[in-house]
Design an enzyme around this catalytic site. Structure first.
Site, PDB file in Angstrom:
ATOM      1  N   ASN A  97       0.879  -1.180   0.000  1.00 24.17           N
ATOM      2  CA  ASN A  97       0.000   0.000   0.000  1.00 24.17           C
ATOM      3  C   ASN A  97       0.912   1.224   0.000  1.00 24.17           C
ATOM      4  OD1 ASN A  97      -1.853   1.997   0.431  1.00 24.17           O
ATOM      5  ND2 ASN A  97      -2.384   1.374   2.531  1.00 24.17           N
ATOM      6  N   TRP A  98       1.068   1.799  -1.196  1.00 24.47           N
ATOM      7  CA  TRP A  98       1.997   2.940  -1.309  1.00 24.47           C
ATOM      8  C   TRP A  98       1.435   4.209  -0.689  1.00 24.47           C
ATOM      9  CZ3 TRP A  98       3.981   2.639  -7.118  1.00 24.47           C
ATOM     10  CH2 TRP A  98       4.758   1.486  -7.258  1.00 24.47           C
ATOM     11  N   LYS A  99       0.131   4.224  -0.416  1.00 24.06           N
ATOM     12  CA  LYS A  99      -0.545   5.416   0.121  1.00 24.06           C
ATOM     13  C   LYS A  99      -0.268   6.635  -0.787  1.00 24.06           C
ATOM     14  CE  LYS A  99      -0.356   3.360   4.646  1.00 24.06           C
ATOM     15  NZ  LYS A  99      -0.378   3.510   6.087  1.00 24.06           N
ATOM     16  N   HIS A 152      -9.764   1.309   4.627  1.00 24.87           N
ATOM     17  CA  HIS A 152      -8.503   1.528   5.348  1.00 24.87           C
ATOM     18  C   HIS A 152      -8.755   2.484   6.520  1.00 24.87           C
ATOM     19  CE1 HIS A 152      -4.451   2.737   6.333  1.00 24.87           C
ATOM     20  NE2 HIS A 152      -4.052   1.631   5.725  1.00 24.87           N
ATOM     21  N   GLU A 179      -7.196   4.899   7.618  1.00 24.40           N
ATOM     22  CA  GLU A 179      -6.976   6.326   7.306  1.00 24.40           C
ATOM     23  C   GLU A 179      -8.212   6.919   6.626  1.00 24.40           C
ATOM     24  OE1 GLU A 179      -3.271   5.642   5.296  1.00 24.40           O
ATOM     25  OE2 GLU A 179      -2.354   5.151   7.226  1.00 24.40           O
ATOM     26  N   GLU A 204      -5.735  -4.667  10.615  1.00 26.89           N
ATOM     27  CA  GLU A 204      -4.701  -3.653  10.797  1.00 26.89           C
ATOM     28  C   GLU A 204      -4.974  -2.878  12.084  1.00 26.89           C
ATOM     29  OE1 GLU A 204      -2.711  -2.560   6.868  1.00 26.89           O
ATOM     30  OE2 GLU A 204      -4.488  -1.322   7.001  1.00 26.89           O
ATOM     31  N   GLY A 246       2.148   2.518  10.717  1.00 29.93           N
ATOM     32  CA  GLY A 246       3.094   3.614  10.533  1.00 29.93           C
ATOM     33  C   GLY A 246       3.787   4.054  11.819  1.00 29.93           C
ATOM     34  N   SER A 278       3.168  -1.925  10.370  1.00 30.04           N
ATOM     35  CA  SER A 278       4.614  -1.970  10.574  1.00 30.04           C
ATOM     36  C   SER A 278       5.241  -3.325  10.240  1.00 30.04           C
ATOM     37  CB  SER A 278       4.964  -1.536  11.997  1.00 30.04           C
ATOM     38  OG  SER A 278       4.542  -0.195  12.222  1.00 30.04           O
ATOM     39  N   GLY A 285       2.570  -0.917   4.306  1.00 30.55           N
ATOM     40  CA  GLY A 285       2.684   0.480   3.912  1.00 30.55           C
ATOM     41  C   GLY A 285       4.131   0.883   3.711  1.00 30.55           C
ATOM     42  N   GLY A 286       4.701   1.538   4.713  1.00 29.42           N
ATOM     43  CA  GLY A 286       6.039   2.117   4.625  1.00 29.42           C
ATOM     44  C   GLY A 286       7.090   1.221   3.985  1.00 29.42           C
TER      45      GLY A 286
HETATM   46  P1  PGA Z   1       2.539   0.475   7.632  1.00 25.58           P
HETATM   47  O1  PGA Z   1       1.071   0.670   7.001  1.00 25.58           O
HETATM   48  O2  PGA Z   1       3.072  -0.816   7.086  1.00 25.58           O
HETATM   49  O3  PGA Z   1       3.312   1.668   7.206  1.00 25.58           O
HETATM   50  O4  PGA Z   1       2.346   0.396   9.119  1.00 25.58           O
HETATM   51  C1  PGA Z   1       0.202  -0.426   6.797  1.00 25.58           C
HETATM   52  C2  PGA Z   1      -1.083   0.057   6.200  1.00 25.58           C
HETATM   53  O5  PGA Z   1      -1.564   1.129   6.594  1.00 25.58           O
HETATM   54  O6  PGA Z   1      -1.673  -0.600   5.311  1.00 25.58           O
END
Ligand code: PGA
Length: 253
Positions: A9-11, A97, A99, A169, A175, A215, A236-237
């Protein structure tokens, strides 16, 4: 055997040029994928076509949208529809998600509609659920996640639910560098599967892929993905670094 998935997930990161470089780096080595070991890349909307083109010919690799709207078409400025995604070869979409729940007020009822419209158009929804820190501290995570599943997924038929990918999640782990322990992940995944069993029966529950997100890194992927009810991750990251994401893919069982 359940599908194991490493989903990136590049966001809202990367320019077009940087996204092309990252994809090129990631695709430069074979990943040992199979019918049951997939990679899904959720890229920003303006890069979807480019990403679909770049992975053309790659086996067991798919492109996802990071969100999708609940209506088929119409006056919804700025939104992206399932038909649009389908028409450019996108086959997965992240739905719900945390967010989007937090910043754009997406609620369980809206997400139920999004999941349904995805399924009606052959887009696999990656349905996200998970609790915030205060809920976990009060030990209310099981009830909280059960509520999310009931409100957004449990109206689906047996045939429909089998096509959904669930991503657990925990918000406190996204993050933050604070990963759930593999035991915490396994406990929640087993809980989710038990809820699916109660609602749809063991055969259906056993067939559903449940990803862990929060994470995930190259260094912890194998341990987390190795848990019996964890079928890969939504990353994500760490997915913004080709080498690191490759290591995560290698952690799939
Ligand atoms: P993260 O994000 O790996 O940076 O914690 C995961 C996500 O939000 O899908």
């Amino acid at each position: 055997m359940r599908k194991q998935i490493a989903a990136a997930n590049w966001k809202m990161n990367l320019t077009y040029q940087k996204a092309e470089v990252l994809l090129k780096e990631f695709l430069s080595q074979p990943q040992n994928l199979s019918d049951n070991k997939l990679v899904v890349l959720a890229v920003p909307s303006p890069y979807l076509t480019m990403a679909v083109d770049k992975i053309a010919g790659e086996k067991h690799m798919y492109i996802a949208a990071q969100n999708v709207y609940s209506k088929k078409s119409g006056a919804y400025t700025g939104e992206v529809s399932v038909e649009m995604l389908q028409s450019i070869g996108v086959t997965y979409a992240i739905v719900g998600h945390s967010e989007c729940r937090e910043y754009f007020n997406e609620d369980n009822a809206l997400l139920a509609d999004k999941v349904k419209i995805c399924l009606e158009h052959n887009i696999v929804p990656i349905f996200c659920c998970g609790e915030a820190l205060p809920v976990r501290e009060a030990n209310g995570q099981n009830e909280y996640v059960t509520g999310q599943l009931q409100d957004s997924l449990f109206d689906l038929s047996e045939d429909q639910i089998k096509k959904v990918v669930i991503a657990y999640e925990p918000i406190w782990a996204i993050g933050t560098g604070k990963t759930a322990s593999s035991l915490q992940a396994q406990e929640m995944h087993a809980h989710i599967r038990s809820q699916l069993t109660t609602k749809y029966g063991a055969d259906v529950a056993d067939s559903i892929t449940i990803l862990y997100g929060g994470s995930v890194k190259g260094a912890n992927a194998k341990d987390i993905f190795g848990q019996p009810d964890v079928d890969g991750g939504l990353v994500g990251g760490a997915s913004l670094n080709a080498e690191e994401f490759k290591q995560i893919v290698q952690g799939l069982k």
